[in-house]
Design a protein around this motif. Sequence first.
Motif, short mmCIF file in Angstrom:
data_model
loop_
_atom_site.label_atom_id
_atom_site.label_comp_id
_atom_site.label_asym_id
_atom_site.label_seq_id
_atom_site.Cartn_x
_atom_site.Cartn_y
_atom_site.Cartn_z
N VAL A 1 0.86 -1.18 0.00
CA VAL A 1 0.00 0.00 0.00
C VAL A 1 0.89 1.24 0.00
O VAL A 1 1.78 1.37 0.85
CB VAL A 1 -0.92 0.03 1.23
N GLY A 2 0.66 2.13 -0.94
CA GLY A 2 1.41 3.37 -1.02
C GLY A 2 0.67 4.52 -0.37
O GLY A 2 -0.53 4.69 -0.61
N LEU A 3 1.37 5.28 0.46
CA LEU A 3 0.82 6.50 1.03
C LEU A 3 1.31 7.68 0.22
O LEU A 3 2.53 7.88 0.08
CB LEU A 3 1.26 6.68 2.49
N LEU B 1 5.76 -4.41 7.16
CA LEU B 1 6.93 -3.56 6.93
C LEU B 1 6.44 -2.15 6.60
O LEU B 1 5.61 -1.97 5.70
CB LEU B 1 7.76 -4.12 5.77
N LEU B 2 6.95 -1.16 7.33
CA LEU B 2 6.56 0.24 7.15
C LEU B 2 7.78 1.02 6.68
O LEU B 2 8.83 1.00 7.34
CB LEU B 2 6.04 0.83 8.46
N LEU B 3 7.66 1.72 5.56
CA LEU B 3 8.79 2.47 5.00
C LEU B 3 8.38 3.91 4.76
O LEU B 3 7.35 4.19 4.15
CB LEU B 3 9.27 1.85 3.69
N ASP B 4 9.22 4.84 5.24
CA ASP B 4 8.93 6.27 5.11
C ASP B 4 9.83 6.88 4.05
O ASP B 4 11.00 7.19 4.31
CB ASP B 4 9.15 6.96 6.46
N GLU B 5 9.30 7.03 2.85
CA GLU B 5 10.00 7.65 1.73
C GLU B 5 11.43 7.11 1.57
O GLU B 5 12.41 7.87 1.60
CB GLU B 5 10.00 9.16 1.89
N THR C 1 3.47 -7.76 4.35
CA THR C 1 2.51 -6.69 4.05
C THR C 1 3.25 -5.38 4.22
O THR C 1 3.87 -5.14 5.26
CB THR C 1 1.31 -6.75 5.01
N THR C 2 3.19 -4.52 3.21
CA THR C 2 4.01 -3.31 3.19
C THR C 2 3.16 -2.06 3.07
O THR C 2 2.24 -2.01 2.25
CB THR C 2 5.00 -3.36 2.01
N VAL C 3 3.49 -1.06 3.89
CA VAL C 3 2.93 0.28 3.74
C VAL C 3 4.11 1.21 3.53
O VAL C 3 5.03 1.26 4.36
CB VAL C 3 2.12 0.72 4.97
N ILE C 4 4.10 1.95 2.42
CA ILE C 4 5.26 2.74 2.03
C ILE C 4 4.83 4.15 1.62
O ILE C 4 3.94 4.30 0.78
CB ILE C 4 6.04 2.04 0.90
#
Length: 263
Positions: A35-37, A164-168, A191-194
Amino acid sequence: MAGTAGLRADRVVRRAGGRIVVDGVTLAPRPGETVGLLGPNGSGKSTLLRLLAGVLHPSAGVVTLDGLVLDRVGRRVAARRIATVEQQVHTQTELTVRDVVALGRIPHRSPWAAGSAADGPAVAAALDRSGLAGRAGQSWHTLSGGERQRVQIARALAQEPRELLLDEPTNHLDIQHQLDLLELVVSLPVTTVIALHDLNLAAMYCDRLLVLREGRAVAEGTPGEVLTPALIEEVYGVRAEVTDGPGHPVIRFLRREAQPPVR
């Protein structure tokens, strides 16, 4: 919410400095998806990631992990499940690549324990998966920005997370390293939120997008559903053309119309 699998934010609000930074946002990533933020600076992306990670606590609403309120899950349990990768990480300590990756094993250790038999294989697997096995003994400080980000992902992999959470993570990287990094991220069995700034990269690599503006969710769906010229102009204040690419939309930004010369 009992029985709900995975990490979920339900109508979360975060107030800071007398203003609302995140305003009633709901996000429920499906297992295994990316999922892209999206959203301009100050839209609440980083704050939402920190709420999901449990680093910040919501002023209202709730973050849950497998249906349990994250605050009640316990830090050690949450740290084993949820890994985070920040934009940039700095350290003055002299560490090798292997040392940095091994930090991902800390949540699996008992207090004051030196480690376990599972640590070595987990670190080796993370180095191999991220293409760093040949650089395990190299100093962290000799690496490029893209290589350091890859090490941070390997550290997260050694943690053996499910989320997994990635900030830019692609900020300040050249194009090759951006693509290499995102290819690695989407290949992972998590599961990824980036959070991303680049709309074309989001369209290429994300299964679903959540667009924020001034802390509120304004659109959610597949890249083809979300990335329309109208949405891009509304949220970012720029004009764009959106065409169909090979499996994802392609965004071309348009120059502002030239103003007539002042006479």
